[in-house]
Design an enzyme around this catalytic site. Structure first.
Site, PDB file in Angstrom:
ATOM      1  N   ASN A   1      -5.001  12.809   0.808  1.00 61.95           N
ATOM      2  CA  ASN A   1      -3.872  11.945   1.942  1.00 61.95           C
ATOM      3  C   ASN A   1      -4.909  10.856   2.753  1.00 61.95           C
ATOM      4  O   ASN A   1      -6.236  11.316   2.923  1.00 61.95           O
ATOM      5  CB  ASN A   1      -3.041  12.734   2.604  1.00 61.95           C
ATOM      6  CG  ASN A   1      -2.026  11.578   3.201  1.00 61.95           C
ATOM      7  OD1 ASN A   1      -1.478  10.943   2.279  1.00 61.95           O
ATOM      8  ND2 ASN A   1      -1.496  12.030   4.457  1.00 61.95           N
ATOM      9  N   LYS A   2      -4.421  10.400   3.455  1.00 60.77           N
ATOM     10  CA  LYS A   2      -5.165   9.144   4.356  1.00 60.77           C
ATOM     11  C   LYS A   2      -6.231  10.054   5.371  1.00 60.77           C
ATOM     12  O   LYS A   2      -6.096  11.239   5.766  1.00 60.77           O
ATOM     13  CB  LYS A   2      -4.058   8.461   5.398  1.00 60.77           C
ATOM     14  CG  LYS A   2      -4.962   7.650   6.108  1.00 60.77           C
ATOM     15  CD  LYS A   2      -5.563   6.553   5.778  1.00 60.77           C
ATOM     16  CE  LYS A   2      -5.266   5.647   4.477  1.00 60.77           C
ATOM     17  NZ  LYS A   2      -5.959   4.930   3.884  1.00 60.77           N
TER      18      LYS A   2
ATOM     19  N   ARG B   1      -7.620   0.212  -6.547  1.00 56.73           N
ATOM     20  CA  ARG B   1      -7.759   1.333  -5.680  1.00 56.73           C
ATOM     21  C   ARG B   1      -7.995   2.358  -6.318  1.00 56.73           C
ATOM     22  O   ARG B   1      -7.200   2.649  -7.277  1.00 56.73           O
ATOM     23  CB  ARG B   1      -6.489   1.517  -4.700  1.00 56.73           C
ATOM     24  CG  ARG B   1      -6.431   0.066  -3.998  1.00 56.73           C
ATOM     25  CD  ARG B   1      -5.709   0.115  -2.473  1.00 56.73           C
ATOM     26  NE  ARG B   1      -6.398   1.187  -1.472  1.00 56.73           N
ATOM     27  CZ  ARG B   1      -5.428   1.397  -0.473  1.00 56.73           C
ATOM     28  NH1 ARG B   1      -4.273   1.224  -0.324  1.00 56.73           N
ATOM     29  NH2 ARG B   1      -6.029   2.455   0.433  1.00 56.73           N
TER      30      ARG B   1
ATOM     31  N   ASP C   1      -1.880  11.125  -1.764  1.00 54.51           N
ATOM     32  CA  ASP C   1      -2.006   9.934  -2.705  1.00 54.51           C
ATOM     33  C   ASP C   1      -2.549  10.611  -3.960  1.00 54.51           C
ATOM     34  O   ASP C   1      -2.532   9.814  -4.948  1.00 54.51           O
ATOM     35  CB  ASP C   1      -3.360   9.266  -2.173  1.00 54.51           C
ATOM     36  CG  ASP C   1      -2.770   8.393  -1.135  1.00 54.51           C
ATOM     37  OD1 ASP C   1      -2.637   8.860   0.129  1.00 54.51           O
ATOM     38  OD2 ASP C   1      -2.410   7.164  -1.361  1.00 54.51           O
TER      39      ASP C   1
ATOM     40  N   ARG D   1       0.907  -1.201  -0.083  1.00 57.88           N
ATOM     41  CA  ARG D   1      -0.027  -0.014   0.129  1.00 57.88           C
ATOM     42  C   ARG D   1       0.789   1.172   0.046  1.00 57.88           C
ATOM     43  O   ARG D   1       2.056   0.996   0.086  1.00 57.88           O
ATOM     44  CB  ARG D   1      -1.062   0.089   1.203  1.00 57.88           C
ATOM     45  CG  ARG D   1      -0.558  -0.845   2.475  1.00 57.88           C
ATOM     46  CD  ARG D   1       0.578  -0.069   3.192  1.00 57.88           C
ATOM     47  NE  ARG D   1       0.231   1.256   3.426  1.00 57.88           N
ATOM     48  CZ  ARG D   1       1.164   2.032   3.706  1.00 57.88           C
ATOM     49  NH1 ARG D   1       2.497   1.601   3.701  1.00 57.88           N
ATOM     50  NH2 ARG D   1       0.922   3.611   3.941  1.00 57.88           N
ATOM     51  N   GLY D   2       0.173   2.348  -0.127  1.00 58.52           N
ATOM     52  CA  GLY D   2       1.204   3.787  -0.013  1.00 58.52           C
ATOM     53  C   GLY D   2       1.310   3.867  -1.726  1.00 58.52           C
ATOM     54  O   GLY D   2       1.222   3.124  -2.565  1.00 58.52           O
ATOM     55  N   ALA D   3       0.937   5.201  -2.052  1.00 54.46           N
ATOM     56  CA  ALA D   3       0.649   5.552  -3.412  1.00 54.46           C
ATOM     57  C   ALA D   3       1.900   5.176  -4.184  1.00 54.46           C
ATOM     58  O   ALA D   3       1.642   4.314  -5.559  1.00 54.46           O
ATOM     59  CB  ALA D   3       0.384   6.937  -3.404  1.00 54.46           C
TER      60      ALA D   3
HETATM   61  O1  MRU Z   1      -4.441   3.365   2.492  1.00 52.39           O
HETATM   62  P1  MRU Z   1      -2.920   3.442   2.242  1.00 52.39           P
HETATM   63  O2  MRU Z   1      -1.966   2.751   3.268  1.00 52.39           O
HETATM   64  O3  MRU Z   1      -2.387   2.992   0.748  1.00 52.39           O
HETATM   65  O4  MRU Z   1      -2.685   4.674   2.307  1.00 52.39           O
HETATM   66  C1  MRU Z   1      -1.595   5.670   2.200  1.00 52.39           C
HETATM   67  C2  MRU Z   1      -1.487   6.935   2.591  1.00 52.39           C
HETATM   68  O5  MRU Z   1      -2.258   7.740   2.653  1.00 52.39           O
HETATM   69  C3  MRU Z   1      -0.012   7.648   2.426  1.00 52.39           C
HETATM   70  O6  MRU Z   1       0.109   8.629   3.261  1.00 52.39           O
HETATM   71  C4  MRU Z   1       0.251   8.269   0.911  1.00 52.39           C
HETATM   72  O7  MRU Z   1      -0.043   7.088   0.102  1.00 52.39           O
HETATM   73  C5  MRU Z   1       1.653   8.755   0.951  1.00 52.39           C
HETATM   74  S1  MRU Z   1       2.592   7.558   0.620  1.00 52.39           S
HETATM   75  C6  MRU Z   1       4.193   8.045   0.347  1.00 52.39           C
END
Ligand code: MRU
Length: 351
Positions: free
Chosen positions: A251-252, A89, A241, A52-54
């Site tokens: 973002n989250k 996603r 994201d 996970r993570g963009a």
């Molecule tokens: O749902 P996730 O865990 O994929 O969400 C990740 C985030 O919101 C991060 O802050 C975002 O992807 C930035 S990652 C460098």
């Protein structure tokens, strides 16, 4: 970054032609690696958040295309693979960016060459992610160094979710400057939002900061405002994201509330992002598609129900922080105001 002293990335090609990943759903209790051998396994890893993570889901998708091309390198299979991966996603635009890169690399190539070309291009995207994140870290480091000179004590940094090396191929975005600051001898301490409901802060950010020896404290998501009111936060650094051309940042979920609290308390709020996170087609953050995940992530914790059985729950995974609450954006090209003018000055080819 290092795990138990050994240098590692979050995704890597295995000699047997599969793709190695860290299963992030097992952290922090177990460090487990897995091998992805098919397009479906890559799509599942993104959907179920093993990765996970963009930035990392973008690179995983690129490898997913490469795995698909081994089985069937036709135009139809390429399009089908991109469709499957794009549907995993919806919010992080890096996924679509990476798929576009793969399409561009493969479209003109004869099918007989696509499998090896796709594998090579996915590897290049992974290497590029590492370079880009390191550059983001270097551009943001002076923000921490400046705070250290100003406060003349340990610098207190708040972060939300996980925008560390686990969210990218290496280094991370928000955590890259923190690692560089720590390594250069600046005394830093990180307030880690637990980040309900999936607890990426508590489980992943805390784990990777701990692996690197960076002092940190996990706090509940609602504690940030209190800490800021009491002068316990010098700056906030988060990831993104999807960032619109005008500097609004998805973002989250919960990031927006932290930005509001930071604004109210005069605490600088920085957003770090690779340019692959910028959606140049959008100007208004409210147009960003927000992922809604299964309500069981809210109603249950570790398999235990928290809510009355008949209470409905809703689970928006991201929110949008308007540009006016963002002190500055930090990209691989440098720092800019969170505005259309600021972004276009850094990326003049987008004018
Ligand atoms: O749902 P996730 O865990 O994929 O969400 C990740 C985030 O919101 C991060 O802050 C975002 O992807 C930035 S990652 C460098």
């Amino acid at each position: 970054m290092r795990v138990a002293g050994k240098p590692m990335r979050t995704i890597w090609p295995e000699p047997d032609g599969t793709v190695g990943i860290i299963d992030q759903t097992a952290l922090p209790h177990a460090f487990t690696t897995r091998r992805l051998g098919t397009l479906e396994e890559a799509a599942h890893a993104i959907r179920a958040m093993l990765v996970r993570g963009a930035p990392l889901i973008g690179v995983t998708a690129a490898y997913g295309v490469a795995l698909a091309m081994r089985v069937d390198p036709s135009d139809a299979a390429l399009e089908a693979a991109c469709r499957t991966l794009a549907a995993t996603r919806p919010t992080a635009v890096n996924l679509r960016w990476a798929l576009d890169q793969m399409r561009r690399a493969l479209a003109e190539a004869p099918p007989s060459e696509r499998a090896s070309l796709a594998w090579r291009r996915a590897g290049e995207l992974a290497d590029e992610d590492v370079r880009v994140n390191r550059a983001i870290g270097e551009h943001a480091l002076p923000l921490i160094a400046g705070a250290a000179r100003r406060v003349r004590r340990r610098v207190e940094i708040l972060t939300h979710c996980n925008a560390g090396w686990l969210a990218t191929v290496d280094w991370g975005t928000a955590l890259a400057p923190i690692y560089l600051a720590h390594d250069s001898g600046i005394d830093v301490h990180v307030w880690v939002d637990e980040t309900r409901p999936r607890n990426q802060g508590a489980s992943l950010t805390a784990w990777e900061l701990g692996q690197h020896g960076v002092p940190h404290t996990v706090i509940v998501d609602n504690a940030g405002g209190h800490l800021m009111q009491h002068g316990r936060v010098d700056l906030c650094i988060v990831g993104s994201d999807r960032t619109t051309a005008s500097g609004d940042v998805a973002n989250k979920i919960g990031t927006y509330l932290k930005a509001l609290a930071a604004y109210d308390n005069g605490v600088p709020f920085y957003v770090t992002l690779p340019s692959s996170t910028i959606d140049w087609s959008l100007r208004d953050g409210r147009e960003i598609p927000i992922e809604e995940r299964d309500s069981s992530e809210v109603t249950h914790l570790g398999g235990v129900r928290l809510t009355p059985a008949d209470s409905p729950a809703a689970n928006w995974a991201f929110d949008v922080t308007p540009a006016r609450l963002v002190t500055a954006l930090v990209t691989e090209r440098g720092i800019c105001p969170a505005s259309e003018g600021g972004l276009r000055r850094l990326f003049p080819e987008r004018r």
